[in-house]
Design an enzyme around this catalytic site. Structure first.
Site, short mmCIF file in Angstrom:
data_model
loop_
_atom_site.label_atom_id
_atom_site.label_comp_id
_atom_site.label_asym_id
_atom_site.label_seq_id
_atom_site.Cartn_x
_atom_site.Cartn_y
_atom_site.Cartn_z
N LYS A 81 0.86 -1.19 0.00
CA LYS A 81 0.00 0.00 0.00
C LYS A 81 0.89 1.23 0.00
CE LYS A 81 -3.89 1.92 2.71
NZ LYS A 81 -4.76 1.69 3.88
N SER A 156 -9.67 1.65 2.89
CA SER A 156 -8.81 2.44 2.03
C SER A 156 -7.76 1.63 1.27
CB SER A 156 -8.10 3.52 2.86
OG SER A 156 -7.26 2.91 3.83
N SER A 180 -9.70 -0.78 7.18
CA SER A 180 -9.18 -0.67 5.81
C SER A 180 -8.41 -1.87 5.28
CB SER A 180 -8.31 0.58 5.68
OG SER A 180 -9.14 1.70 5.59
N1 GLN Z 1 -13.13 3.91 6.47
C1 GLN Z 1 -12.47 4.35 7.67
C2 GLN Z 1 -12.09 5.81 7.55
O1 GLN Z 1 -12.37 6.38 6.56
C3 GLN Z 1 -11.30 3.49 7.99
C4 GLN Z 1 -10.09 3.83 7.21
C5 GLN Z 1 -8.90 3.03 7.59
O2 GLN Z 1 -8.99 2.00 8.28
N2 GLN Z 1 -7.76 3.49 7.17
O3 GLN Z 1 -11.53 6.39 8.41
#
Ligand code: GLN
Length: 507
Positions: A81, A156, A180
């Site tokens: 990532k 994400s 994410s």
């Molecule tokens: N969807 C969550 C957010 O927008 C989690 C994102 C993540 O785990 N990086 O914060």
């Protein structure tokens, strides 16, 4: 012929590499060919350096030929990532503000993967600074779900899920703050594990919310996920929250689970996450696959009970105060001086204006929303009412987990309330985007390990089951997930990903 190699799981790829049946260069080239052919449609990668990947693979082959003792994963390709800092390799965190930045050092997990002999294929797309659940918040365009290119791959870590489900990488690193790793894994038919907070180094991860961020594996099988976790996990003195405690046998736990006997394992089904009276916002198909998965676990000998954790209803509100608060502090470092973008520095503006313009141009709308929310929640006069209250909820949630784990070994729930939705469907409605995290937030807030494992299809799209465990009991997640995976694979006669229309079709 060589593209067949992209459909192997890592355990089998490692066996063939070690036995000399295939070379690292062949494996890497097969993936690079497939990336060249298919990533235009998927948008999984932000950066691929084919020459560097082939050089690394060739170096592995040469050491092996020279008789060097190599680890079992030497020559296995990997994708990271794009918030994992990699020396000399572009690292953007999905943001324009870091465009062109080539870090002068590497994250501990990147170094550990390199030391294990894995070959970096490239860096994967993501929501900007990991804020989002669909990868549509990337400053560099969307990634697509290999099951249906008009749908989101989750987020994400959506570039990683798209790459691994699309067979453009055998496995990948994701990061999980509020879900994410788990949610993108769930909606693409993969296994994704968020390790116990502090058990995998955060050194060299671009920070979003430091008390929640954790890197972990995204893979096509439970065993592969465990194998990657064993490489990246363990104490790191460069991370001040790193736990100095040995890793349990995660791959052994996965192998034990696959043997299919769960007798004596106590499984709690969390009522507040899709149970009676708590089904609003859940797809009926997701709830049906969850019930069937729980029945399957029971048929393998698990003792199943229902568990109630009332404070989990407050997790979403607490998370969306705590995470933006920490983000507003972490993102203060992007001021146009030390990294990446600097806007308007033409001599006509003073320093403050250059910083303001850089942040105005460099951050996307969701990142700005979070910075504003977080700054507000932390501001004098509001701190107690927002950030302080959210921290109290966080303690309540941790307490309810502790009480639940006095009676059960693992807790289960759906991973995502819905299957992958169409691209664009939630872009204009941040609250509906945040609702994707309903099931993953409690374990995040409590710092607990949680895995998502495929539990079948609904409307032709993957559904994931989440298995949560007490801190440092990640092995339980792998054991239970592997049992479910093996039983489902045996029942259907093939792996879920084999139903993916494109899988293996490039062979
Ligand atoms: N969807 C969550 C957010 O927008 C989690 C994102 C993540 O785990 N990086 O914060």
């Amino acid at each position: 012929m060589s593209t067949d190699l992209t459909t192997l799981d890592v355990a089998e790829m490692s066996r063939r590499l070690t036995a000399g049946e295939v070379s690292a260069a062949e494996v890497t080239r097969a993936h690079l060919d497939r990336i060249a052919a298919e990533d235009g449609a998927l948008g999984a990668y932000l950066h691929v350096d084919a020459d560097a990947a082939l050089a690394a693979a060739t170096a592995v082959d040469e050491s092996r030929a020279a008789g060097a003792e190599l680890g079992p994963l030497a020559g296995v390709p990997v994708a990271l990532k794009d918030l994992v800092v990699t020396e000399g390799v572009p690292t953007t965190s999905g943001s324009k503000i870091l465009e062109g930045w080539r870090p002068p050092y590497s994250a501990t997990i990147a170094t550990r993967l390199a030391e294990a002999g894995t070959v970096l294929l490239g860096k994967t797309n993501m929501d900007e600074f990991a804020m989002g659940s669909s990868t549509e918040n990337s400053a560099y365009g969307v990634s697509r779900n290999p099951w249906d290119h008009d749908r989101i791959p989750g987020g994400s870590s959506g570039g990683s899920s798209s790459a691994v489900a699309g067979h453009l990488a055998p496995w990948a690193i994701g990061t999980d703050t509020g879900g994410s790793i788990r949610q993108p894994a769930a909606v693409t038919g993969l296994v994704g594990h968020k390790p116990t907070y502090g058990s995998v180094s955060r050194y060299g991860l671009i920070a979003f919310s430091s008390s929640l961020d954790q890197a972990g594996p995204m893979a096509r099988t439970v065993l592969d996920a465990a194998l990657m976790h064993e490489v990246i996990g363990g104490h790191d003195p460069r991370d001040s929250t790193s736990i100095d405690s040995p890793l349990f046998g995660l791959a052994d736990a996965a192998r034990a689970g696959a043997a299919g006997d769960l007798s004596g394992v106590r499984v709690g089904v969390v009522r507040e996450l899709g149970g009676d009276g708590h089904t609003d916002g859940y797809d009926p198909g997701v709830l049906a696959r969850t019930r069937e998965a729980v029945e399957l676990l029971a048929s393998l000998g698990a003792e199943v009970t229902e568990v109630s954790c009332p404070s989990f209803d407050l997790a979403l509100a607490a998370y969306y105060l705590i995470a933006p608060s920490e983000a507003s502090s972490n993102l203060a470092r992007y001021e146009g001086v030390r990294f990446g973008l600097r806007a308007g520095d033409d001599g006509s503006r003073d320093l403050d204006d250059v910083m303001a313009l850089t942040r105005e141009q460099g951050f996307g709308p969701e990142v700005k929303r979070r910075i504003i929310l977080g700054t507000y929640a932390l501001s004098s006069g509001y701190y107690e009412a927002y950030y302080g209250q959210a921290q109290k909820v966080r303690s309540l949630i941790a307490g309810e987990f502790a009480a639940a784990f006095a009676g059960v070994d693992v807790l289960v729930s759906p991973t995502s309330p819905t299957v992958a939705w169409p691209l664009g469907a939630r872009v204009e409605d941040p609250i509906s985007m945040y609702a994707a995290d309903l099931c993953t937030l409690p374990a995040s807030l409590a710092g607990l390990p949680a895995i998502s494992v495929p539990s079948g299809l609904s409307e032709g799209l993957p559904v994931g089951l989440q298995v949560m465990a007490p801190a440092l009991a990640d092995d339980r997640c792998y054991r239970v997930a592997a049992a479910l995976e093996a039983a489902q694979d045996a029942a259907r006669g093939h792996r879920l990903l084999d139903e993916l229309p494109a899988a293996g079709s490039a062979a």
